[in-house]
Design a protein around this motif. Structure first.
Motif, PDB file in Angstrom:
ATOM      1  N   ALA A 161     -37.046  21.514  55.045  1.00  0.00           N
ATOM      2  CA  ALA A 161     -38.490  21.696  54.939  1.00  0.00           C
ATOM      3  C   ALA A 161     -39.185  20.976  56.094  1.00  0.00           C
ATOM      4  O   ALA A 161     -38.616  20.069  56.716  1.00  0.00           O
ATOM      5  CB  ALA A 161     -38.979  21.163  53.598  1.00  0.00           C
ATOM      6  N   SER A 212     -32.826  21.032  50.920  1.00  0.00           N
ATOM      7  CA  SER A 212     -33.700  21.173  52.089  1.00  0.00           C
ATOM      8  C   SER A 212     -34.444  19.859  52.285  1.00  0.00           C
ATOM      9  O   SER A 212     -35.481  19.610  51.659  1.00  0.00           O
ATOM     10  CB  SER A 212     -34.689  22.328  51.878  1.00  0.00           C
ATOM     11  OG  SER A 212     -34.015  23.541  51.667  1.00  0.00           O
ATOM     12  N   ARG A 265     -47.831  30.130  47.982  1.00  0.00           N
ATOM     13  CA  ARG A 265     -46.533  30.792  47.921  1.00  0.00           C
ATOM     14  C   ARG A 265     -46.704  32.248  48.344  1.00  0.00           C
ATOM     15  O   ARG A 265     -47.663  32.910  47.905  1.00  0.00           O
ATOM     16  CB  ARG A 265     -45.987  30.704  46.493  1.00  0.00           C
ATOM     17  CG  ARG A 265     -44.595  31.236  46.275  1.00  0.00           C
ATOM     18  CD  ARG A 265     -44.184  30.895  44.856  1.00  0.00           C
ATOM     19  NE  ARG A 265     -42.872  31.369  44.491  1.00  0.00           N
ATOM     20  CZ  ARG A 265     -42.296  31.134  43.310  1.00  0.00           C
ATOM     21  NH1 ARG A 265     -42.940  30.429  42.391  1.00  0.00           N
ATOM     22  NH2 ARG A 265     -41.094  31.599  43.044  1.00  0.00           N
ATOM     23  N   LEU A 300     -43.848  22.682  54.280  1.00  0.00           N
ATOM     24  CA  LEU A 300     -43.448  24.079  54.268  1.00  0.00           C
ATOM     25  C   LEU A 300     -41.969  24.192  53.905  1.00  0.00           C
ATOM     26  O   LEU A 300     -41.115  23.615  54.577  1.00  0.00           O
ATOM     27  CB  LEU A 300     -43.696  24.710  55.637  1.00  0.00           C
ATOM     28  CG  LEU A 300     -43.407  26.205  55.749  1.00  0.00           C
ATOM     29  CD1 LEU A 300     -44.384  27.008  54.900  1.00  0.00           C
ATOM     30  CD2 LEU A 300     -43.486  26.655  57.206  1.00  0.00           C
ATOM     31  N   LEU A 301     -41.688  24.934  52.857  1.00  0.00           N
ATOM     32  CA  LEU A 301     -40.321  25.189  52.423  1.00  0.00           C
ATOM     33  C   LEU A 301     -40.030  26.675  52.545  1.00  0.00           C
ATOM     34  O   LEU A 301     -40.689  27.497  51.907  1.00  0.00           O
ATOM     35  CB  LEU A 301     -40.112  24.738  50.971  1.00  0.00           C
ATOM     36  CG  LEU A 301     -38.752  25.093  50.355  1.00  0.00           C
ATOM     37  CD1 LEU A 301     -37.640  24.306  51.047  1.00  0.00           C
ATOM     38  CD2 LEU A 301     -38.737  24.823  48.850  1.00  0.00           C
ATOM     39  N   LEU A 302     -39.062  27.019  53.380  1.00  0.00           N
ATOM     40  CA  LEU A 302     -38.566  28.383  53.449  1.00  0.00           C
ATOM     41  C   LEU A 302     -37.413  28.508  52.447  1.00  0.00           C
ATOM     42  O   LEU A 302     -36.562  27.610  52.385  1.00  0.00           O
ATOM     43  CB  LEU A 302     -38.083  28.726  54.856  1.00  0.00           C
ATOM     44  CG  LEU A 302     -39.175  29.090  55.877  1.00  0.00           C
ATOM     45  CD1 LEU A 302     -40.104  27.930  56.171  1.00  0.00           C
ATOM     46  CD2 LEU A 302     -38.536  29.585  57.171  1.00  0.00           C
ATOM     47  N   TYR A 303     -37.391  29.580  51.688  1.00  0.00           N
ATOM     48  CA  TYR A 303     -36.392  29.673  50.618  1.00  0.00           C
ATOM     49  C   TYR A 303     -35.873  31.100  50.498  1.00  0.00           C
ATOM     50  O   TYR A 303     -36.426  32.046  51.071  1.00  0.00           O
ATOM     51  CB  TYR A 303     -36.985  29.211  49.290  1.00  0.00           C
ATOM     52  CG  TYR A 303     -38.010  30.138  48.676  1.00  0.00           C
ATOM     53  CD1 TYR A 303     -37.662  31.028  47.662  1.00  0.00           C
ATOM     54  CD2 TYR A 303     -39.335  30.131  49.104  1.00  0.00           C
ATOM     55  CE1 TYR A 303     -38.603  31.880  47.094  1.00  0.00           C
ATOM     56  CE2 TYR A 303     -40.278  30.970  48.537  1.00  0.00           C
ATOM     57  CZ  TYR A 303     -39.908  31.843  47.532  1.00  0.00           C
ATOM     58  OH  TYR A 303     -40.830  32.697  46.973  1.00  0.00           O
ATOM     59  N   LEU A 325     -45.612  26.300  50.074  1.00  0.00           N
ATOM     60  CA  LEU A 325     -46.317  25.172  50.681  1.00  0.00           C
ATOM     61  C   LEU A 325     -46.610  24.145  49.599  1.00  0.00           C
ATOM     62  O   LEU A 325     -47.235  24.469  48.580  1.00  0.00           O
ATOM     63  CB  LEU A 325     -47.615  25.634  51.339  1.00  0.00           C
ATOM     64  CG  LEU A 325     -48.320  24.599  52.223  1.00  0.00           C
ATOM     65  CD1 LEU A 325     -47.506  24.341  53.494  1.00  0.00           C
ATOM     66  CD2 LEU A 325     -49.730  25.061  52.586  1.00  0.00           C
ATOM     67  N   GLN A 348     -41.684  31.820  51.489  1.00  0.00           N
ATOM     68  CA  GLN A 348     -42.164  30.511  51.925  1.00  0.00           C
ATOM     69  C   GLN A 348     -43.060  29.922  50.847  1.00  0.00           C
ATOM     70  O   GLN A 348     -43.833  30.639  50.206  1.00  0.00           O
ATOM     71  CB  GLN A 348     -42.935  30.620  53.243  1.00  0.00           C
ATOM     72  CG  GLN A 348     -42.102  31.154  54.395  1.00  0.00           C
ATOM     73  CD  GLN A 348     -42.834  31.122  55.725  1.00  0.00           C
ATOM     74  OE1 GLN A 348     -43.584  30.184  56.016  1.00  0.00           O
ATOM     75  NE2 GLN A 348     -42.606  32.143  56.544  1.00  0.00           N
ATOM     76  N   ALA A 355     -48.251  29.788  56.903  1.00  0.00           N
ATOM     77  CA  ALA A 355     -46.849  30.214  56.939  1.00  0.00           C
ATOM     78  C   ALA A 355     -46.322  30.296  58.365  1.00  0.00           C
ATOM     79  O   ALA A 355     -47.086  30.465  59.319  1.00  0.00           O
ATOM     80  CB  ALA A 355     -46.693  31.562  56.237  1.00  0.00           C
ATOM     81  N   CYS A 367     -33.377  27.087  47.739  1.00  0.00           N
ATOM     82  CA  CYS A 367     -33.915  26.412  48.905  1.00  0.00           C
ATOM     83  C   CYS A 367     -33.142  26.783  50.157  1.00  0.00           C
ATOM     84  O   CYS A 367     -31.919  26.965  50.132  1.00  0.00           O
ATOM     85  CB  CYS A 367     -33.891  24.908  48.699  1.00  0.00           C
ATOM     86  SG  CYS A 367     -34.945  24.354  47.338  1.00  0.00           S
TER      87      CYS A 367
END
Length: 788
Positions: free
Chosen positions: A271, A200, A320, A279-282, A308, A306, A34, A267
């Motif tokens: 990413a 994203s 997650r 990596l997706l920050l949401y 993955l 976050q 993360a 989202c």
């Protein structure tokens, strides 16, 4: 909507007490994969509303386009500066989504001090896109750049009828070329009218510059609000949503009840490709429904998480965060246009001078910034204030109704209304405003039933005076125990206290513990303190029962009583969750799982039970609505499935379960007339049991009272340890010895994940847990209960 994915290792919920409570902010250690933690800049917020004017081509007049709110920003680097593109609202109306939004421009050389343009750079105009954008406007931008300098913006086109994802491009971030809807041409226009937002696009860090990446020769984005979806493109303009095997939009991640993202998973910024995955920050929104929200956060609050995804298969979610890394804490994040619990809404993330700058909306009113310096890593925002719990409390109901529970309400005298039943006596630690109120009985009473025999050490209940001004406390009460709960002569008085009107928290301590399976509390009405009139009701705000396990109840081959509910969908109220199905209680018609007939989209109702060991399962019994005289409808169809290993809860949604390996052992139809439904099967080994009721088997509101599972312990049941792994404790340290790399997760008995370590092998020592007591340690091969 009620979808939860809690941990399945809540094996002995309720071993702590709530008597000695000390508020603490627990450290939020982020896993290696993360980003963060992000530290708020000392100067915040960085963008606030101004009375700047510009000529609106739609209203044909000068107006203050950013007078009311400035929020939800994108961010990108250009010419050595950070450029923030933010959503601004005029004062044309009141209420979220009713004003007109435009995209403003600000730039900074330090990421904090902003220089702003007087006019917006993207806004509704007399162009081909007027019908998409007027008069709601252009909202919530996300921006990324290609290697050759083309800036791509994804924004929400809002015409006050439907919000849709749109695309624009620019070479200077000031002059934009609108291209219309992202999904307009996909699948012959199938998704042209789809309500969609929040894209994203996948990016990569290349030569200290964040640029748009390609995966297998295509551009890739994650998008969505109610779930995380995906889409691909060859040209960055026209996008094709990813579909599942049923030719429907494929959900890659969904909200989880009991977590901060129990309502939405929206989202956030672009990413990023990392060595660990994508990596997706949401943005997670907490549900407002008590039965599904995370009780640690205010209903409706937005906090940031976050996820993955797999580098090889970007549709596969592999990690997650279970608690947000960023949550509303500052005053300007908790108060503004959106006041339901506060909001940090992340949309802009960019890499600048060796640090990551995260720009976010604050309560839909201002723009803030927080910074992650990889050279000086920090923790995530501290876990919300949680009571530190010590002792042997066995009464508290587990969060979101997930876990197991040794105490249930066997019966009680009466209640004032549906939301003020005796069940609240067990729920009060989650919501301190919940109470049991009885205005129909002179001496109200409640009987608590335990799943086994316990040695009772202390009994506590909280009276009304601290909660409701003018109401009088209980002046007299009695406490009884029983091992049968049925025979009048079996009840034994163990306490009788008088002159208690001045005592707010009433407590009975037993020097010599009293063995019991049932406890009965009888109370008398008091006198009001505002007018000295007799009280018209008794109001109690929670009970704590303290004790230790004594011995098992012999139930023969009934193996489900007192076991664990690990997942379900759905329940309308917190006090009607399916954990009641496992309480062994067939007399209390308030102890039930209630659900309504789902709509066509949400086509299933279901519950998954963890028997906590492998059994040879031979029979099931369902106590349907009419089994205890309910006037609701029996179910007519249902299915039962078994498996020995835990399912992947991320693959389960309201209308499908994409886990492979379920063994269907019952397929029942035409059973509506049976109040108690019995299904005997040839014994099948399993640990996890799923009861599934399709829409076609439900004719309206339904109550189920018990789901009984029968069987015998399998010869290959779970052992205390595993040849490849060993878990043990010494003093205040946990040790995990593993011959192979394994993720390690530690939970307290309320199911809160306290620590996550990934890919560990050899000997791992884990210190710094918040309190002595019982913990659950889960690895890839083993789940173990450990006492420190």
């Amino acid at each position: 909507m009620k979808k939860q994915t809690f941990t399945f290792c809540l094996l002995l919920c309720g071993i702590f007490t709530l008597s000695a409570q000390v508020a603490l902010n627990r450290t939020n250690k982020l896993p290696e994969w993360a980003f963060g933690g992000f530290v708020r800049a000392e100067t915040n917020p960085v963008i606030t509303p101004l009375p700047t004017e510009f000529y609106c081509p739609m209203r044909k007049t000068m107006l203050k386009w950013e007078e009311s709110d400035t929020f939800n920003p994108a961010a990108v680097v250009k010419d050595g500066k950070i450029v923030v593109l933010y959503r601004a609202e005029d004062n044309s109306a009141q209420g979220i989504g009713r004003r007109t939004s435009r995209i403003g421009y600000a730039e900074s050389t330090d990421g904090i001090t902003m220089t702003r343009r007087n006019a917006p750079v993207l806004y509704p105009g007399e162009d081909d896109f007027k019908s998409l954008e007027w008069e709601g406007g252009c909202e919530d931008p996300r921006v990324a750049v290609t290697e050759d300098g083309l800036y791509v913006m994804f924004y929400t086109a809002w015409n006050r009828s439907v919000a849709r994802l749109a695309v624009a491009t620019s070479t200077d971030l000031i002059h934009w070329n609108k291209h219309g809807l992202a999904f307009e041409q996909a699948y012959n226009g199938r998704f042209n009218t789809l309500g969609c937002k929040s894209a994203s696009i996948v990016t990569k860090l290349e030569n200290d510059r964040l640029v748009i990446a390609q995966l297998n020769g295509q551009y890739w984005m994650y998008w969505g609000e109610d779930a995380v979806y995906a889409a691909t493109s060859d040209d960055l303009i026209h996008w094709n949503p990813v579909l599942d095997n049923n030719n429907e939009l494929k959900k890659l991640a969904v909200p989880r009840a009991g977590y901060f993202d129990s309502r939405l998973t929206e989202c956030g910024p672009p990413a990023i490709l990392t060595e660990n995955g994508i990596l997706l920050l949401y943005n997670g929104k907490n549900d407002s429904n008590d039965s599904s929200r995370d009780p640690n956060y205010t209903p409706g609050a937005y906090a940031a998480g976050q996820m993955l995804f797999d580098l090889e298969n970007p549709q596969r979610l592999i990690q997650r965060l279970d608690v947000p890394f960023f949550r509303p804490m500052a005053d300007f994040e908790r108060s503004g246009q959106y006041n339901d619990g506060g909001t940090v809404f992340i949309e802009g993330l960019t890499y600048y001078n060796g640090r990551w700058f995260l720009y976010y909306g604050c309560a839909d009113s201002k723009v803030g910034v927080a910074i992650f310096d990889p050279q000086q890593p920090a923790d995530g925002d501290p876990v919300f204030d949680i009571p530190e719990e010590t002792g042997n409390g066995i009464a508290p109901w587990p969060f979101a109704g997930l876990g197991n529970h040794p105490v249930s309400i066997h019966s009680f005298s009466s209640q004032t209304k549906g939301s003020e039943g005796a069940f609240n006596l067990l729920y009060h630690h989650i919501d301190r405003n919940k109470k049991w109120c009885d205005d129909k009985t002179t001496k109200p009473w409640v009987v608590f039933e335990l799943t086994d025999y316990y040695n009772i050490e202390k009994f506590v209940f909280r009276d009304v005076a601290p909660y409701e001004e003018g109401n009088g406390n209980v002046p007299e009460y009695w406490l009884y125990t029983s091992v049968t709960g049925t025979a009048t002569g079996d009840w034994k008085e163990i306490a009788h206290k008088t002159n208690q009107a001045s005592v707010d928290v009433k407590e009975v301590v037993f020097v010599v513990p009293e063995e019991a399976r049932y406890l009965k509390l009888v109370v008398s009405r008091g006198t009001r303190t505002d007018n000295n009139n007799p009280e018209n009701a008794v109001r109690i705000y929670g009970c704590d029962i303290y004790g230790s396990f004594s011995s098992k109840i012999d139930r023969g081959d009934l193996i489900s009583a007192g076991k664990t509910v690990v997942d379900y969908f759905s329940a309308p109220f917190y006090y009607e969750a399916p954990l009641h199905l496992l309480d062994g209680n067939k007399t209390n018609n308030s102890a039930k799982w209630t659900f309504q007939r789902p709509d066509v989209i949400d086509s299933l109702r279901w519950v998954i039970v963890d028997l906590e060991d492998n059994y040879n399962i031979s029979q099931f019994k369902i106590y349907d609505s009419h089994s205890i005289g309910s006037n609701t409808n029996n179910i007519s169809r249902y299915n039962i499935y078994l498996r020995s290993s835990a399912p992947d809860f991320n693959l389960i949604s309201s209308n499908e379960d994409r886990n492979e390996g379920w063994n269907q052992v019952v397929s029942a139809a035409g059973r509506k007339s049976e109040d108690i439904k019995t299904d005997a099967i040839t014994p099948v080994e399993g640990r996890f049991v799923k009861l599934e009721i399709p829409r076609s088997g439900i004719s309206g509101t339904t109550n189920l009272y018990e789901f009984e599972i029968f069987g015998t312990k399998a010869t290959n049941g779970i052992s205390a340890n595993n040849p490849l792994m060993k878990i043990y404790a010494q003093n205040s340290t946990l040790f995990v010895e593993s011959a192979e790399a394994s993720a390690i997760r530690i939970y307290d008995v309320s199911g809160r994940q306290l620590r996550t370590l990934t890919g560990k092998s050899g000997l791992t020592a884990i210190n710094g847990l918040p309190a002595k007591g019982l913990y659950i340690v889960r690895t890839d091969r083993l789940t173990s209960k450990i006492t420190l």
